[in-house]
Scaffold this motif. Structure first.
Motif, PDB file in Angstrom:
ATOM      1  N   PHE A   3       0.831  -1.193   0.000  1.00 32.68           N
ATOM      2  CA  PHE A   3       0.000   0.000   0.000  1.00 32.68           C
ATOM      3  C   PHE A   3       0.875   1.256   0.000  1.00 32.68           C
ATOM      4  N   ARG A   4       0.327   2.326  -0.537  1.00 37.26           N
ATOM      5  CA  ARG A   4       0.938   3.653  -0.459  1.00 37.26           C
ATOM      6  C   ARG A   4       0.365   4.322   0.776  1.00 37.26           C
ATOM      7  N   ALA A   5       1.126   4.334   1.866  1.00 37.60           N
ATOM      8  CA  ALA A   5       0.648   4.826   3.152  1.00 37.60           C
ATOM      9  C   ALA A   5       1.092   6.263   3.352  1.00 37.60           C
ATOM     10  N   VAL A   6       0.146   7.134   3.681  1.00 38.97           N
ATOM     11  CA  VAL A   6       0.411   8.557   3.841  1.00 38.97           C
ATOM     12  C   VAL A   6      -0.140   9.003   5.190  1.00 38.97           C
ATOM     13  N   ALA A   7       0.748   9.404   6.105  1.00 43.13           N
ATOM     14  CA  ALA A   7       0.352   9.921   7.414  1.00 43.13           C
ATOM     15  C   ALA A   7       0.548  11.423   7.407  1.00 43.13           C
ATOM     16  N   VAL A   8      -0.540  12.153   7.574  1.00 44.62           N
ATOM     17  CA  VAL A   8      -0.505  13.608   7.443  1.00 44.62           C
ATOM     18  C   VAL A   8      -0.457  14.259   8.815  1.00 44.62           C
ATOM     19  N   ASP A   9       0.264  15.387   8.919  1.00 45.21           N
ATOM     20  CA  ASP A   9       0.063  16.301  10.044  1.00 45.21           C
ATOM     21  C   ASP A   9      -1.213  17.066   9.743  1.00 45.21           C
ATOM     22  N   MET A  10      -2.268  16.806  10.487  1.00 44.13           N
ATOM     23  CA  MET A  10      -3.527  17.493  10.221  1.00 44.13           C
ATOM     24  C   MET A  10      -3.362  18.999  10.417  1.00 44.13           C
ATOM     25  N   ARG A  11      -4.213  19.758   9.775  1.00 44.75           N
ATOM     26  CA  ARG A  11      -4.078  21.222   9.820  1.00 44.75           C
ATOM     27  C   ARG A  11      -3.920  21.683  11.271  1.00 44.75           C
ATOM     28  N   GLY A  12      -2.972  22.585  11.478  1.00 45.96           N
ATOM     29  CA  GLY A  12      -2.718  23.106  12.808  1.00 45.96           C
ATOM     30  C   GLY A  12      -1.673  22.364  13.606  1.00 45.96           C
ATOM     31  N   TYR A  13      -1.330  21.161  13.183  1.00 50.37           N
ATOM     32  CA  TYR A  13      -0.404  20.323  13.939  1.00 50.37           C
ATOM     33  C   TYR A  13       0.997  20.346  13.345  1.00 50.37           C
ATOM     34  N   ASN A  14       1.989  20.266  14.224  1.00 45.01           N
ATOM     35  CA  ASN A  14       3.387  20.050  13.857  1.00 45.01           C
ATOM     36  C   ASN A  14       3.805  20.963  12.708  1.00 45.01           C
ATOM     37  N   ARG A  42       9.500  13.165  23.962  1.00 41.53           N
ATOM     38  CA  ARG A  42      10.195  14.385  23.543  1.00 41.53           C
ATOM     39  C   ARG A  42       9.708  14.847  22.187  1.00 41.53           C
ATOM     40  N   ARG A  43       9.449  13.935  21.274  1.00 44.32           N
ATOM     41  CA  ARG A  43       8.987  14.319  19.937  1.00 44.32           C
ATOM     42  C   ARG A  43       7.577  14.889  19.988  1.00 44.32           C
ATOM     43  N   TYR A  44       6.697  14.265  20.767  1.00 51.23           N
ATOM     44  CA  TYR A  44       5.350  14.816  20.891  1.00 51.23           C
ATOM     45  C   TYR A  44       5.374  16.205  21.531  1.00 51.23           C
ATOM     46  N   ARG A  45       6.206  16.376  22.542  1.00 51.30           N
ATOM     47  CA  ARG A  45       6.309  17.687  23.175  1.00 51.30           C
ATOM     48  C   ARG A  45       6.874  18.724  22.209  1.00 51.30           C
ATOM     49  N   ALA A  46       7.851  18.334  21.408  1.00 48.45           N
ATOM     50  CA  ALA A  46       8.424  19.270  20.445  1.00 48.45           C
ATOM     51  C   ALA A  46       7.396  19.685  19.400  1.00 48.45           C
ATOM     52  N   ALA A  47       6.606  18.724  18.925  1.00 47.86           N
ATOM     53  CA  ALA A  47       5.575  19.057  17.937  1.00 47.86           C
ATOM     54  C   ALA A  47       4.539  19.998  18.534  1.00 47.86           C
ATOM     55  N   ALA A  48       4.139  19.743  19.789  1.00 45.75           N
ATOM     56  CA  ALA A  48       3.139  20.591  20.432  1.00 45.75           C
ATOM     57  C   ALA A  48       3.680  21.975  20.771  1.00 45.75           C
ATOM     58  N   SER A  49       5.016  22.110  20.840  1.00 44.08           N
ATOM     59  CA  SER A  49       5.636  23.388  21.191  1.00 44.08           C
ATOM     60  C   SER A  49       5.802  24.322  20.006  1.00 44.08           C
ATOM     61  N   ARG A  50       5.512  23.879  18.818  1.00 40.53           N
ATOM     62  CA  ARG A  50       5.589  24.782  17.675  1.00 40.53           C
ATOM     63  C   ARG A  50       4.595  25.934  17.853  1.00 40.53           C
ATOM     64  N   PRO A  51       4.962  27.129  17.446  1.00 39.16           N
ATOM     65  CA  PRO A  51       4.069  28.286  17.628  1.00 39.16           C
ATOM     66  C   PRO A  51       2.681  28.048  17.039  1.00 39.16           C
ATOM     67  N   GLY A  52       1.680  28.196  17.872  1.00 35.86           N
ATOM     68  CA  GLY A  52       0.298  28.066  17.428  1.00 35.86           C
ATOM     69  C   GLY A  52      -0.240  26.655  17.403  1.00 35.86           C
ATOM     70  N   ALA A  53       0.594  25.641  17.656  1.00 40.08           N
ATOM     71  CA  ALA A  53       0.146  24.260  17.495  1.00 40.08           C
ATOM     72  C   ALA A  53      -0.912  23.871  18.521  1.00 40.08           C
ATOM     73  N   LEU A  54      -0.700  24.194  19.789  1.00 36.60           N
ATOM     74  CA  LEU A  54      -1.675  23.793  20.801  1.00 36.60           C
ATOM     75  C   LEU A  54      -2.997  24.535  20.637  1.00 36.60           C
ATOM     76  N   ALA A  55      -2.941  25.817  20.342  1.00 35.97           N
ATOM     77  CA  ALA A  55      -4.182  26.565  20.125  1.00 35.97           C
ATOM     78  C   ALA A  55      -4.960  25.969  18.954  1.00 35.97           C
ATOM     79  N   SER A  56      -4.253  25.603  17.892  1.00 31.42           N
ATOM     80  CA  SER A  56      -4.927  25.006  16.739  1.00 31.42           C
ATOM     81  C   SER A  56      -5.553  23.666  17.107  1.00 31.42           C
ATOM     82  N   ALA A  57      -4.809  22.835  17.840  1.00 32.40           N
ATOM     83  CA  ALA A  57      -5.327  21.522  18.230  1.00 32.40           C
ATOM     84  C   ALA A  57      -6.571  21.657  19.097  1.00 32.40           C
ATOM     85  N   LEU A  58      -6.555  22.606  20.021  1.00 35.07           N
ATOM     86  CA  LEU A  58      -7.709  22.811  20.889  1.00 35.07           C
ATOM     87  C   LEU A  58      -8.884  23.423  20.137  1.00 35.07           C
TER      88      LEU A  58
END
Length: 314
Positions: A73-84, A210-226
């Motif tokens: 399969f051609r597997a594609v995992a996306v960072d959904m809008r607002g994430y990472n 550490r990787r999850y925390r780094a992704a969530a620390s990007r500017p605007g990422a947590l506000a977008s997720a919420l």
């Protein structure tokens, strides 16, 4: 639709959380929105789009990407809008369900396909359900992990006080700014605690957290997720009003063959949500994993990968 290959360099001042593996980091522009994704497998193979949940990013599917690619399969995992590394549009309207479903449709078109298998976990699972409901022509086979069918969730909230207790955090997330501050303080230490405290011991390594925390620390990422929760809450109030007025014009019936995988030790979503779905999902297979938590594809990666491959090979 444009594609850009990524060398794994974040913009200045942002943490870089790219992870090397049997996949490629790329970007697509979908309706003027830049989405980062990770792809594995041959370009001509059947497409599988994987949608992560809160507070994750594409890395949630690190175990399933190579397994699906190896199975053809051609597997594609996306960072959904607002994430990472995906773009973070402002305002609640940017996170309405129609916009999220539109991103899935745009990705399928981006890869030159008319249809795709769609997989979603948690929030990604809700988007996967809604894609199958609102754009059934796009979905070949559907797989959802620990995310309730919308009608089943409404049913349990209407009759089950325990599900209301489990869902308390949705109301807390409606508070402006405070959840961002709580989860984001000290390089998103709250995100790390959330993962550690709700997962089985050993599910997430120190490097994973550490990787999850780094992704969530990007500017605007947590506000977008919420904002996913905030926009959905506002939409749900409108849906209830339309139902009360007899003006609801959408269906709850899923046409695609569907696999529902459920970790039974989910602290937020009860197993009752897996029951009584035949009226809405006539072609349904339910796999309940008693020892798995909400983070089922991380708790039981090989078993979940095998279930997905078996389902998509049909």
């Amino acid at each position: 639709m444009a594609t850009e290959r990524s060398r794994g360099q974040g913009t200045a001042g942002e943490p870089t959380v790219d992870v090397e593996g049997p996949w490629r980091h790329e970007q697509a522009v979908v309706d003027d929105l830049r989405l980062h994704y990770v792809a594995a497998g041959d370009e001509d193979d059947p497409l599988v789009v994987l949608l992560h949940g809160f507070p994750e990013f594409w890395y949630s599917w690190r175990h399933q990407l190579p397994a699906l690619a190896d199975a053809g399969f051609r597997a594609v995992a996306v960072d959904m809008r607002g994430y990472n590394r995906s773009e973070k549009p402002r305002g609640l309207d940017s996170y309405r369900t129609d916009e999220l479903v539109g991103d899935v449709a745009g990705l399928v078109e981006h890869f030159g396909r008319e249809r795709s298998h769609v997989v979603g976990h948690d929030w990604g699972g809700l988007v996967a359900w809604e894609t199958a409901l609102r754009r059934p022509e796009l979905v070949d086979r559907l797989a959802v992990l620990n995310a309730p069918h919308p009608a089943a969730y409404r049913r349990e909230l209407g009759r089950n006080p325990e599900q209301w207790r489990r869902s308390w955090y949705v109301l807390w997330f409606q508070v402006p700014a405070l959840p961002e501050a709580f989860l984001g303080a000290r390089d998103a230490a709250g995100v790390g605690r959330l993962l550690r405290e709700s997962a089985a011991p050993g599910t997430f390594s120190d490097a994973d957290v550490r990787r999850y925390r780094a992704a969530a620390s990007r500017p605007g990422a947590l506000a977008s997720a919420l904002n996913y929760y905030r926009a959905a809450f506002r939409e749900s109030l409108g849906d209830e009003l339309r139902r009360a007025l007899g003006r609801r014009d959408r269906t709850d019936r899923v046409r695609a063959p569907t696999l529902l995988v459920w970790g039974e030790r989910d602290p937020a979503l009860g197993v009752e949500l897996t029951e009584g779905l035949d009226r809405w999902v006539p072609d349904l297979r339910v796999e309940r994993l008693p020892d798995a938590t909400h983070w089922v594809q991380n708790d039981r990666p090989d078993e979940v990968s095998d279930l997905l491959v078996d389902h998509f090979e049909g």
